[in-house]
Design a protein around this motif. Structure first.
Motif, PDB file in Angstrom:
ATOM      1  N   ASP A  89      -0.179   5.441   4.028  1.00 34.62           N
ATOM      2  CA  ASP A  89       1.226   5.738   4.304  1.00 34.62           C
ATOM      3  C   ASP A  89       1.828   4.710   5.254  1.00 34.62           C
ATOM      4  N   ASP A  90       1.066   4.303   6.266  1.00 36.61           N
ATOM      5  CA  ASP A  90       1.552   3.281   7.208  1.00 36.61           C
ATOM      6  C   ASP A  90       1.905   1.989   6.474  1.00 36.61           C
ATOM      7  N   ALA A  91       1.114   1.675   5.445  1.00 32.24           N
ATOM      8  CA  ALA A  91       1.344   0.435   4.693  1.00 32.24           C
ATOM      9  C   ALA A  91       2.443   0.593   3.649  1.00 32.24           C
ATOM     10  N   GLY A  92       2.903   1.828   3.451  1.00 33.25           N
ATOM     11  CA  GLY A  92       3.937   2.075   2.446  1.00 33.25           C
ATOM     12  C   GLY A  92       3.455   1.850   1.035  1.00 33.25           C
ATOM     13  N   LEU A  93       2.158   2.110   0.803  1.00 33.72           N
ATOM     14  CA  LEU A  93       1.564   1.863  -0.511  1.00 33.72           C
ATOM     15  C   LEU A  93       1.165   3.183  -1.173  1.00 33.72           C
ATOM     16  N   PRO A  94       1.278   3.259  -2.493  1.00 33.92           N
ATOM     17  CA  PRO A  94       0.839   4.462  -3.194  1.00 33.92           C
ATOM     18  C   PRO A  94      -0.686   4.476  -3.348  1.00 33.92           C
ATOM     19  N   MET A  95      -1.207   5.617  -3.769  1.00 34.06           N
ATOM     20  CA  MET A  95      -2.642   5.699  -4.056  1.00 34.06           C
ATOM     21  C   MET A  95      -3.010   4.658  -5.100  1.00 34.06           C
ATOM     22  N   PRO A  96      -3.975   3.782  -4.825  1.00 38.16           N
ATOM     23  CA  PRO A  96      -4.325   2.745  -5.801  1.00 38.16           C
ATOM     24  C   PRO A  96      -4.917   3.344  -7.084  1.00 38.16           C
TER      25      PRO A  96
END
Length: 543
Positions: free
Chosen positions: A196-203
């Protein structure tokens, strides 16, 4: 005199047969008669804390009341089983029922030598058992499932029948059976708060994963973005390597053909190339080859590891252990990454439909028909209910013909955990019908919750199971005589060279330019011959 004695015996037999329907009507559908069988089987450590013998176990007391058959249990220790069975063979004297013993020269020899009986001759006495082992669509005992089945997303298990027959077609044992597939219980966990900190979705793909690993590495020099199994190929879950359609930790199959070993195929070189790249970028644990599970858990709980793979732990369990300073410590289960989102993985952790927790009827049994009937009862609905769910009105209730556990079962007044209660109250995990549904529900609560929600444990299993099948899993192979030892010796000889080389390729100690020469050496050291012996065993099974 001999004729008179023979006539008396025949008359007694006819009288007994004529009374059987009346007794069955009086005693119930499970009634077999007043008989005794001996059953050689270890007792679990949990049960040994409560009973000196399984004759005292409430399930077996109930079953004797229902069938009339008294079981005298003989409990060897697991460590002494092989030695004690050897003594039985020397004396040619066996107990009626033998639990989970590997016959020295294989199942076919056990029948040919006249030690274990071929149960096919009693097939007519075992209709429920034969229906269970032949089931290919999950319909056996489908009365268990209610409206909740869609929540669990559980497919049918592969049938047991062919896996329990010898090459000559003999049914050498009666095995535990499940007809709904057991889910994968091993996979990856990811720091959701870091994601969440990286603003990325579940890979979902390898490309997605590489972005996540880069973001995790940017959190600090002491951060390890991802672990890797000590072998370099994630033996249990197949995490990452399954995206390349290889599974180098054992044999795989395409249909009934044994694949060339994963160590030696070009796709494995692709996997090693990617792992070497990520190792150089410090995305992978630099000490992966020496890291044990406890070490990985420590890294994870000390905010140093972003993705822990090949674990049996659940997100909520890891969160319960956390005592660090990061108040946002949040863990999620992670699906197996794929090359593309439309790829269906062909390998996953899978419980084989094979002889397991099985029982053999021996040639010393004076009443094999009784043994066959008694074993068959373990697959009848009334016994499955008692063995799996307990006593109606106490540990379960029936709603619309479907059993649901009660609050008493989950909050037992004697203070048992659910797993312990299953051993001391229900049928122990031995020969019989094994319910995937009951296993999946063991962390539920109220009846309504069992219908409408699934536990975080089951949600984790579903995530680890997603987008994968077990089509390339080789499953159980029936090697006869010295076949297993001959194959395995060759396999180990080749693996002793190949396994260290995998680690060297990933770390860069060996250049991947030498992969082709390495692959040929693996084959020459015995892997090619081991594959041929495995194929021969499968062909015999199919025949």
């Amino acid at each position: 005199m001999k004729m008179r004695k023979l006539l008396s015996l025949l008359l007694a037999l006819l009288m007994a047969l004529s009374l059987t329907p009346a007794l069955a009507e009086e005693k119930g559908d499970l009634w077999i008669g007043d008989y005794e069988l001996t059953y050689w089987m270890p007792i679990s450590s949990t049960n040994a804390q409560h009973y000196t013998s399984l004759e005292e176990h409430p399930f077996y007391i109930w079953l004797e009341e229902q069938t009339g058959v008294h079981i005298t249990f003989i409990h060897p220790s697991w460590e002494q089983m092989e030695q004690q069975f050897g003594l039985m063979m020397n004396n040619d004297d066996f107990y009626d029922l033998i639990y989970c013993i590997e016959y020295p020269d294989g199942p076919q020899a056990s029948v040919d030598d006249g030690v274990f009986l071929d149960m096919n001759q009693y097939k007519d006495l075992m209709p429920e058992y034969y229906e269970a082992v032949a089931c290919a669509d999950g319909t056996f005992a489908d009365w268990e499932w209610g409206v909740e089945k869609e929540l669990y997303n559980i497919g049918p298990s592969a049938p047991f029948l062919n896996r329990t027959l010898t090459p000559e077609g003999n049914m050498w044992c009666v095995t535990q059976v499940w007809t709904d597939d057991f889910p994968a219980e091993n996979g990856g966990l990811i720091r959701q708060d870091w994601l969440d900190d990286a603003g990325l979705p579940m890979p979902q793909t390898l490309e997605d994963l590489e972005k996540v690993l880069a973001a995790f590495k940017a959190r600090g020099e002491d951060v390890i973005p991802m672990s890797l199994g000590s072998s370099g190929v994630n033996d249990s879950s197949g995490f990452i390597v399954s995206a390349f359609d290889v599974y180098p930790a054992w044999w795989t199959v395409t249909g009934t053909q044994v694949d060339q070993h994963g160590y030696t195929v070009p796709a494995f070189k692709e996997y090693l190339t990617l792992m070497h790249k990520w190792y150089d970028l410090e995305y992978i644990d630099p000490d992966f080859m020496n890291r044990d599970h406890e070490g990985l858990v420590s890294l994870f709980l000390n905010d140093r590891l972003g993705i822990m793979v090949d674990t049996w732990n659940f997100p909520d369990y890891m969160e319960s252990l956390y005592s660090g300073s990061d108040r946002d410590f949040d863990v999620s289960a992670m699906p197996l990454p794929r090359k593309s989102t439309d790829q269906m993985l062909q390998w996953k952790l899978h419980y084989d439909s094979c002889p397991t927790n099985y029982t053999c009827v021996t040639s010393s049994c004076e009443n094999p028909e009784v043994a066959a009937k008694w074993l068959n009862t373990l697959y009848k609905k009334e016994v499955i209910l008692r063995a799996t769910y307990g006593v109606e009105g106490e540990s379960y209730v029936m709603e619309d013909g479907v059993p649901y556990f009660t609050d008493w079962y989950f909050n037992n007044p004697d203070g048992y955990t659910v797993d312990n209660l299953r051993e001391v109250y229900l049928m122990p995990n031995v020969t019989g019908y094994c319910s995937t549904r009951a296993f999946a529900m063991r962390e539920s609560a109220t009846v309504e919750q069992q219908k409408t929600t699934i536990s975080t444990m089951q949600q984790t299993y579903n995530t680890w199971d997603a987008n994968s099948t077990y089509s390339k899993v080789i499953g159980y192979i029936n090697f006869e005589g010295e076949g297993w030892g001959e194959m395995y010796d060759l396999y180990v000889e080749a693996d002793t060279y190949a396994a260290p080389m995998v680690i060297k390729f990933i770390t860069g100690a060996e250049s991947l330019d030498g992969f082709d020469a390495y692959a040929q050496k693996v084959l020459d050291l015995g892997m090619a011959e081991a594959r041929d012996k495995t194929q021969y065993a499968i062909d015999r099974m199919q025949h």
